[in-house]
Design an enzyme around this catalytic site. Sequence first.
Site, PDB file in Angstrom:
ATOM      1  N   CYS B  86      -0.223 -33.581  33.625  1.00  0.00           N
ATOM      2  CA  CYS B  86      -0.680 -32.540  32.630  1.00  0.00           C
ATOM      3  C   CYS B  86      -1.702 -33.306  31.978  1.00  0.00           C
ATOM      4  O   CYS B  86      -2.722 -33.351  32.147  1.00  0.00           O
ATOM      5  CB  CYS B  86       0.701 -32.338  31.854  1.00  0.00           C
ATOM      6  SG  CYS B  86       0.379 -30.831  30.872  1.00  0.00           S
ATOM      7  N   HIS B 203       5.239 -30.756  35.780  1.00  0.00           N
ATOM      8  CA  HIS B 203       5.775 -31.871  35.279  1.00  0.00           C
ATOM      9  C   HIS B 203       6.839 -32.444  36.287  1.00  0.00           C
ATOM     10  O   HIS B 203       7.987 -31.954  35.975  1.00  0.00           O
ATOM     11  CB  HIS B 203       6.404 -31.562  33.817  1.00  0.00           C
ATOM     12  CG  HIS B 203       5.311 -31.711  32.787  1.00  0.00           C
ATOM     13  ND1 HIS B 203       5.022 -32.804  32.266  1.00  0.00           N
ATOM     14  CD2 HIS B 203       4.628 -30.659  32.388  1.00  0.00           C
ATOM     15  CE1 HIS B 203       4.205 -32.404  31.248  1.00  0.00           C
ATOM     16  NE2 HIS B 203       3.926 -31.121  31.465  1.00  0.00           N
ATOM     17  N   GLU B 205       8.558 -35.075  36.144  1.00  0.00           N
ATOM     18  CA  GLU B 205       9.326 -36.018  35.659  1.00  0.00           C
ATOM     19  C   GLU B 205      10.541 -35.213  35.013  1.00  0.00           C
ATOM     20  O   GLU B 205      11.610 -35.789  34.453  1.00  0.00           O
ATOM     21  CB  GLU B 205       8.588 -36.959  34.611  1.00  0.00           C
ATOM     22  CG  GLU B 205       8.300 -36.340  33.130  1.00  0.00           C
ATOM     23  CD  GLU B 205       7.061 -35.442  33.629  1.00  0.00           C
ATOM     24  OE1 GLU B 205       6.639 -35.035  34.749  1.00  0.00           O
ATOM     25  OE2 GLU B 205       6.476 -35.055  32.387  1.00  0.00           O
TER      26      GLU B 205
END
Lengths: 93, 235
Positions: B86, B203, B205
Amino acid sequence: MEDERLTGKMIMSNNKKAIVYVRLKEGVLDPQGVTIHKALSQMGYNEFVSVRTGRFFELEVEAGSTNIDKRLHEVCSKLLANPVIESYTVEKL
Amino acid sequence: MKFGIVTFPGSNCDYDAYAAVKHVMGEEVEFLWHKSADLLGCDIVILPGGFSYGDYLRGGAIAKFSPIMEQVIKFANSGGMVMGICNGFQILTECGLLPGALMRNSHLRFSCKFIYLRVENNNSPYTCNCNVGDVLKIPVAHGEGNYYHFGSEIDRLEKNNLVIFRYCDKDGNISSESNPNGSINNIGGICNKEGNVLGMMPHPERVVEDILGSTDGLKIFESIKASLKPANTLS
């Protein structure tokens, strides 16, 4: 002590100004410009056939600085504009 | 194997990445402060999501001049693995480690939702545990994720298989409806030509446990782990 650079007051000096205009390169879609153009059309301002947005920066240049053209272009290409998508022009006052 | 996660002022996904690596993967991980000039011997550096330096000027434009980035650039240029997620992807394009630019989303809105991502190339240290065509469910959360580069450069990316992820629907079809931000060719993630630097807008994570709605992010972290693990070692 009050820092004049932070309060925006002009420092008394012979400093010069440079204005940098940054805009998206031709051919790069500018969705903000498109949206503003649509709003103008809805308001009845039909003579404006397109809108492109951009931004400008006012740089105060210390009096007596040398090599300023080269340094202004460095600042523009390294930081103020992203050369992949944006072009810039510099105007010295 | 040690992961490093850079914290800039305004990073807000650094702890998510830390938790994914440390608590879910069980790997060693260090935070790397933006003012530091030491990568602490990390084997991979992650530039996390957020709004580094407030995203003033442009996303990633200021972060590229931080002391840690000088080291990250050296590390990447000597073959070290660097992954930008990002805002991290924006920083990688701003500093020139990846080509192109991330522009304002074409619809001008902040996009925060689950999307699907098709793996386009698994000959990469970031996707070696995936198959080409795998569809990953991963969230996006950005206002400036609209990947852009001029025509001949896009051709070069495509010809060299540097597009790693493309936005798709849940069946893997690429369409403008499945594109959350207007990116050219539905590009969601790319790597450099050496393959060691990856940038992606979604994302991974944030999707590493069932309770988070998907575990597809693990496929990327497991790939990294697999490619960093030296062959024929026991520990």
